[in-house]
Write a protein that holds these residues in place. Structure first.
Motif, PDB file in Angstrom:
ATOM      1  N   GLU A  94       0.823  -1.202   0.000  1.00 22.25           N
ATOM      2  CA  GLU A  94       0.000   0.000   0.000  1.00 22.25           C
ATOM      3  C   GLU A  94       0.859   1.255   0.000  1.00 22.25           C
ATOM      4  O   GLU A  94       0.489   2.271  -0.584  1.00 22.25           O
ATOM      5  N   ARG A 135      -1.693  -4.447 -10.311  1.00 18.08           N
ATOM      6  CA  ARG A 135      -1.708  -3.233  -9.498  1.00 18.08           C
ATOM      7  C   ARG A 135      -0.969  -2.105 -10.202  1.00 18.08           C
ATOM      8  O   ARG A 135      -1.416  -0.943 -10.205  1.00 18.08           O
ATOM      9  N   GLN A 189     -12.482  -4.779  -6.208  1.00 21.56           N
ATOM     10  CA  GLN A 189     -11.884  -4.874  -4.882  1.00 21.56           C
ATOM     11  C   GLN A 189     -12.612  -5.931  -4.058  1.00 21.56           C
ATOM     12  O   GLN A 189     -13.732  -6.336  -4.382  1.00 21.56           O
ATOM     13  N   THR A 237      -9.685   1.037  -6.412  1.00 21.16           N
ATOM     14  CA  THR A 237     -10.763   1.519  -5.562  1.00 21.16           C
ATOM     15  C   THR A 237     -11.616   2.505  -6.344  1.00 21.16           C
ATOM     16  O   THR A 237     -11.149   3.149  -7.289  1.00 21.16           O
ATOM     17  N   HIS A 238     -12.876   2.610  -5.959  1.00 19.90           N
ATOM     18  CA  HIS A 238     -13.820   3.513  -6.618  1.00 19.90           C
ATOM     19  C   HIS A 238     -14.940   3.806  -5.632  1.00 19.90           C
ATOM     20  O   HIS A 238     -15.302   2.932  -4.829  1.00 19.90           O
ATOM     21  N   LEU A 241     -17.593   1.183  -5.303  1.00 17.48           N
ATOM     22  CA  LEU A 241     -17.160  -0.036  -4.613  1.00 17.48           C
ATOM     23  C   LEU A 241     -17.120   0.188  -3.098  1.00 17.48           C
ATOM     24  O   LEU A 241     -17.490  -0.702  -2.325  1.00 17.48           O
ATOM     25  N   SER A 242     -16.684   1.362  -2.696  1.00 11.69           N
ATOM     26  CA  SER A 242     -16.672   1.688  -1.266  1.00 11.69           C
ATOM     27  C   SER A 242     -18.091   1.719  -0.713  1.00 11.69           C
ATOM     28  O   SER A 242     -18.355   1.219   0.394  1.00 11.69           O
TER      29      SER A 242
END
Length: 354
Positions: A94, A135, A189, A237-238, A241-242
């Motif tokens: 990360e 990634r 994700q 991430t988007h 999606l969160s």
């Protein structure tokens, strides 16, 4: 219509312990009287004798009875959580998404490359190094779409040459850097749930896939989605999606009975009609293929309705688990019949308590 739901009997649950059957995850936990410890069904610890075992529906019930969670299978954590031995590596990933990792780097961290590979294959359906490559591609796509030039993007995302970057981009997305700027990839994700990890995919256009990660047909499903929307699928991430992760968590916590997510329900006219009917089945209730066919005005189309139900790409959100046989008994479910039982029982209990 009320579905006939039968939870596992003690002998079935004990056999699951003997078989280390992780598919029973979420249905119960096993507590061992002689050690005072409780475990998941798939725990790899030594199998206890039947007379020394008792079962609880939840980890909270086992704790209330005075048992301690197993340190090996960690039953208090959601299945699929990053294990303690891997957290240092995940934190490092990360911190620097563009870094190139070698097996020697893993060994220097005290990690077995084979163990790391197996974990990523189990939870991401790809090897650790394949995960790293996707990634980097995802990072590069994001840079290109925010206006960064191709050369800077290649270098900043960890590529040593422009040609290598172009080749890798075309291999993973089927597109050139120029066309990527004008397109929008589908990002994917993981979402952790009490029934195991799920994979969610979507973009600005909405959520287009939500499936349990251990579904055998998932790789084919990803291929179909990528082809249907003519876009590559990449880790990332988007906001959609969160939001999906938040709403799924609320569903399992019992605080949400309806989803308010933008969905991409692309399909034939017939498929879209069936999926809309599925969305209309109330929380805590069920319907049959025949009833859905009747509502469509096509009473002889129950088999076609069944096939379309199986083609649903959005588990839980488009509740295909609420479809049962005409006699009220459960029928097939792509995520596993045990999950279907759990979901229906979860909704039935919440309805009963309201």
């Amino acid at each position: 219509m009320n579905a006939t739901i039968t939870l596992p009997d003690p002998n079935t649950m004990y056999q699951a312990i003997v078989d280390r059957d992780a598919e029973m995850e979420g249905l119960f936990v096993m507590a061992v009287k002689t050690t005072g410890i409780f475990c998941r069904p798939g725990c790899k610890a030594k199998t206890p004798k039947r007379e020394n075992v008792e079962f609880f529906a939840t980890a909270d019930q086992a704790l209330a009875a005075g048992y301690r969670p197993c340190k090996r299978c960690r039953p208090m954590e959601l299945s699929g959580s990053v294990p303690a031995w891997l957290t240092q590596l995940v934190d490092a990933l990360e911190a620097d998404s563009s870094r190139r990792w070698t097996n020697a780097d893993l060994e220097a961290m005290g990690l077995s490359p084979i163990r790391v590979r197996r974990w990523f294959q189990q939870h991401y359906r790809m090897t650790f190094h394949a995960y790293l490559r996707t990634r980097r591609i995802g990072l590069a796509v994001d840079m290109l779409q925010t206006g960064k030039d191709v050369t800077s993007t290649a270098l900043d995302s960890g590529y040593e040459s422009l040609s290598g970057f172009r080749d890798s981009l075309r291999k993973w997305t089927g597109q050139s850097p120029t066309s990527i700027k004008d397109g929008e990839p589908i990002l994917v994700q993981r979402i952790l749930t009490p029934l195991g990890p799920m994979l969610a995919a979507g973009s600005d256009a909405g959520l287009c896939l939500l499936e349990f990660a251990d579904r055998k047909m998932l790789p084919k499903q990803f291929e179909r989605v990528s082809k249907l929307f003519a876009q590559p699928i990449l880790p990332g991430t988007h906001p959609v999606l969160s939001e999906a992760a938040d709403q799924i968590e609320q569903y399992f916590q019992g605080t949400r009975t309806e989803f308010t997510l933008p969905l991409r329900l692309d399909g034939t006219s017939f498929q879209q009609q069936v999926w809309k009917l599925l969305e209309g089945i109330p929380f805590g209730q069920t319907s049959s293929y025949g009833e859905l066919a009747e509502r469509l005005g096509k009473p002889t189309a129950s088999r076609a309705v069944g096939r379309t139900n199986g083609d649903n790409r959005l588990a839980i959100v488009v509740p295909c688990h609420r479809v049962v046989r005409s006699d009220g008994h459960l029928c097939g479910y792509a995520g596993g019949l045990w999950r279907k039982k759990w979901l229906l029982e979860h909704e039935r209990k919440l309805n009963h308590n309201q």
